[in-house]
Write a protein that holds these residues in place. Structure first.
Motif, short mmCIF file in Angstrom:
data_model
loop_
_atom_site.label_atom_id
_atom_site.label_comp_id
_atom_site.label_asym_id
_atom_site.label_seq_id
_atom_site.Cartn_x
_atom_site.Cartn_y
_atom_site.Cartn_z
N GLU A 7 0.86 -1.18 0.00
CA GLU A 7 0.00 0.00 0.00
C GLU A 7 0.89 1.23 0.00
OE1 GLU A 7 -3.26 0.02 2.93
OE2 GLU A 7 -2.40 -1.88 3.58
N GLU A 8 0.50 2.22 -0.77
CA GLU A 8 1.26 3.46 -0.76
C GLU A 8 0.31 4.62 -1.01
OE1 GLU A 8 5.45 5.19 -2.51
OE2 GLU A 8 4.45 3.58 -3.58
N ASP A 9 0.26 5.52 -0.05
CA ASP A 9 -0.60 6.69 -0.12
C ASP A 9 0.19 7.87 0.43
OD1 ASP A 9 -2.89 8.09 -0.63
OD2 ASP A 9 -4.04 7.31 1.06
N HIS A 10 -0.38 9.04 0.43
CA HIS A 10 0.34 10.20 0.93
C HIS A 10 0.60 10.15 2.43
CE1 HIS A 10 -3.77 11.40 1.83
NE2 HIS A 10 -3.27 12.30 2.66
N ASN A 11 -0.16 9.36 3.18
CA ASN A 11 0.05 9.27 4.62
C ASN A 11 0.10 7.83 5.13
OD1 ASN A 11 -2.61 8.64 4.27
ND2 ASN A 11 -3.34 9.83 6.00
N HIS A 12 0.21 6.85 4.23
CA HIS A 12 0.20 5.45 4.65
C HIS A 12 1.07 4.63 3.69
CE1 HIS A 12 -1.42 1.82 6.50
NE2 HIS A 12 -1.45 1.32 5.29
N VAL A 13 1.93 3.78 4.25
CA VAL A 13 2.75 2.87 3.45
C VAL A 13 2.71 1.51 4.12
CG1 VAL A 13 5.07 2.33 2.63
CG2 VAL A 13 4.30 4.69 2.65
N GLY A 14 2.48 0.48 3.33
CA GLY A 14 2.53 -0.90 3.81
C GLY A 14 3.52 -1.69 2.97
N ARG A 79 0.58 7.99 9.07
CA ARG A 79 0.66 9.33 9.65
C ARG A 79 -0.76 9.87 9.75
NH1 ARG A 79 0.59 13.91 6.97
NH2 ARG A 79 1.22 12.88 5.04
N LEU A 80 -1.17 10.21 10.95
CA LEU A 80 -2.50 10.74 11.21
C LEU A 80 -2.38 12.16 11.76
CD1 LEU A 80 -3.94 7.58 12.97
CD2 LEU A 80 -4.37 8.29 10.63
#
Length: 168
Positions: A7-14, A79-80
């Motif tokens: 998963e890869e998003d602007h505030n989340h990576v898995g 990141r929240l």
């Protein structure tokens, strides 16, 4: 070993990496079965003892491998607005899932890629890397085992971008 970003998003990576431990276990069992099928029809009086010894060795090696080698190594950074977390866990065949690293994101100051050159059969060499999370107090958390340099660098870049931290 290769690390795959799940998963890869602007505030989340898995991410995760898988080891071939299941296939090694299957190969051990097939080898023991093939040995048994080849030795059992022989006329030797020691055939049963040989099959028993080989089977016992294969079972012990298989159990040791299952207990000591993780099948899946995965982690995530999120990141929240009110903080976030950095987590790494491993899954073993007989032991199950265990958390290795669980740190609040606000405690992490940055990430660091460690690159090392390993020697195979001289003069062949290869490079491997692993990723560390460096805390604000200077302590370090290992986020990956030794893996391909490109995949570790890509993961480090993604974590630095999503966590808004520096990558050294």
């Amino acid at each position: 070993m290769r690390i795959v970003l799940t998963e890869e998003d602007h505030n989340h990576v898995g991410w995760e990496s898988r080891s071939p431990v299941v296939w090694i276990e299957v190969a051990l069992l097939v080898g023991a079965l093939a040995f048994s099928l080849l030795v059992t029809p022989s006329a030797s009086t020691l055939r049963r003892q040989a099959v028993g010894v080989v089977t016992a060795i294969v079972l012990v090696l298989g159990a040791l491998l299952a207990v000591t080698t993780p099948v899946v190594d995965r982690g995530h950074l999120e990141r929240l607005p009110e903080g976030g977390d950095l987590r790494r866990s491993k899954v073993w065949l007989l032991v199950g899932a265990r958390t290795v690293v669980d740190v609040p994101l606000e405690d992490i100051g940055g990430f660091e890629v460690e690159i090392e050159t390993f020697e195979d059969v001289p003069p062949a060499v290869y490079r491997q890397a692993r990723l560390w999370a460096v805390a604000n107090d200077g302590s370090r958390y290992c986020l990956t085992d030794w893996a391909e340099t490109d995949s570790v660098s890509d993961l480090g870049n993604s974590l630095a971008k999503a966590g808004r931290r520096v990558l050294a």
